[in-house]
Design a protein around this motif. Structure first.
Motif, short mmCIF file in Angstrom:
data_model
loop_
_atom_site.label_atom_id
_atom_site.label_comp_id
_atom_site.label_asym_id
_atom_site.label_seq_id
_atom_site.Cartn_x
_atom_site.Cartn_y
_atom_site.Cartn_z
N ARG A 107 33.46 36.52 53.18
CA ARG A 107 32.36 37.43 52.87
C ARG A 107 32.78 38.90 53.03
O ARG A 107 32.46 39.74 52.20
N LYS A 108 33.51 39.19 54.09
CA LYS A 108 33.97 40.57 54.30
C LYS A 108 35.02 40.97 53.26
O LYS A 108 35.04 42.11 52.80
N ILE A 109 35.89 40.04 52.90
CA ILE A 109 36.88 40.32 51.86
C ILE A 109 36.17 40.59 50.54
O ILE A 109 36.49 41.55 49.83
N LYS A 110 35.20 39.76 50.23
CA LYS A 110 34.43 39.91 49.00
C LYS A 110 33.72 41.26 48.97
O LYS A 110 33.74 41.96 47.95
N LYS A 111 33.14 41.65 50.07
CA LYS A 111 32.41 42.91 50.14
C LYS A 111 33.35 44.11 50.04
O LYS A 111 33.04 45.08 49.35
N HIS A 112 34.51 44.05 50.68
CA HIS A 112 35.44 45.17 50.66
C HIS A 112 36.01 45.40 49.26
O HIS A 112 36.08 46.53 48.78
N TYR A 113 36.45 44.33 48.61
CA TYR A 113 37.08 44.45 47.30
C TYR A 113 36.06 44.44 46.15
O TYR A 113 36.44 44.63 45.00
N LYS A 114 34.79 44.18 46.46
CA LYS A 114 33.71 44.15 45.46
C LYS A 114 34.02 43.16 44.34
O LYS A 114 33.96 43.49 43.16
N VAL A 115 34.37 41.95 44.76
CA VAL A 115 34.63 40.86 43.82
C VAL A 115 33.78 39.67 44.22
O VAL A 115 33.24 39.62 45.32
N GLY A 116 33.66 38.72 43.31
CA GLY A 116 32.90 37.53 43.59
C GLY A 116 33.72 36.49 44.32
O GLY A 116 34.95 36.55 44.38
N MET A 117 33.02 35.51 44.88
CA MET A 117 33.69 34.43 45.59
C MET A 117 34.56 33.61 44.64
O MET A 117 35.61 33.09 45.04
N ASP A 118 34.15 33.52 43.37
CA ASP A 118 34.93 32.77 42.40
C ASP A 118 36.32 33.39 42.20
O ASP A 118 37.31 32.67 42.05
N GLU A 119 36.38 34.72 42.18
CA GLU A 119 37.65 35.39 41.98
C GLU A 119 38.60 35.15 43.16
O GLU A 119 39.80 34.93 42.97
N ILE A 120 38.07 35.19 44.35
CA ILE A 120 38.88 34.94 45.55
C ILE A 120 39.35 33.48 45.56
O ILE A 120 40.50 33.20 45.84
N SER A 121 38.46 32.58 45.25
CA SER A 121 38.82 31.15 45.22
C SER A 121 39.87 30.88 44.15
O SER A 121 40.78 30.07 44.37
N SER A 122 39.76 31.53 42.99
CA SER A 122 40.75 31.31 41.93
C SER A 122 42.12 31.86 42.33
O SER A 122 43.15 31.32 41.94
N LEU A 123 42.13 32.95 43.10
CA LEU A 123 43.40 33.48 43.60
C LEU A 123 44.09 32.47 44.52
O LEU A 123 45.30 32.28 44.46
N LEU A 124 43.31 31.87 45.40
CA LEU A 124 43.86 30.93 46.36
C LEU A 124 44.27 29.61 45.72
O LEU A 124 45.11 28.90 46.26
N ALA A 125 43.64 29.26 44.60
CA ALA A 125 43.94 27.99 43.93
C ALA A 125 45.26 28.03 43.18
O ALA A 125 45.85 27.00 42.93
N LYS A 126 45.74 29.22 42.86
CA LYS A 126 46.99 29.33 42.08
C LYS A 126 48.19 28.94 42.88
O LYS A 126 48.35 29.07 44.01
#
Length: 80
Positions: free
Chosen positions: A61-80
């Motif tokens: 949640r804090k990462i999402k708020k700092h970078y102003k991205v959605g949870m989907d974008e963070i999850s897609s980064l980690l899935a690669k």
């Protein structure tokens, strides 16, 4: 991380630890964690940065708020 970056991070951590109260080891650990998080947040959003932030205890949640991205974008980064 280069030598001069590590040296700069340690200087910042020691200054921060001196302002805190309590056991020196605990203060230094908290300060170092805080400085590392600030360092990683100043870098662009990548898989490595997200993984390191999560290891340091920062929430999605804090990462999402700092970078102003959605949870989907963070999850897609980690899935690669």
């Amino acid at each position: 991380m280069k030598y001069y970056q590590t040296k700069d991070i340690m200087k910042k951590a020691v200054l921060l630890a001196k302002t805190l109260e309590g056991n020196w080891s605990a203060r230094m650990k908290l300060a170092l964690n805080n400085v590392y998080i600030d360092h990683y947040l100043s870098q662009p959003l990548t898989k490595d940065v997200v993984e390191k932030l999560l290891l340091k205890g920062m929430s999605f949640r804090k990462i999402k708020k700092h970078y102003k991205v959605g949870m989907d974008e963070i999850s897609s980064l980690l899935a690669k």
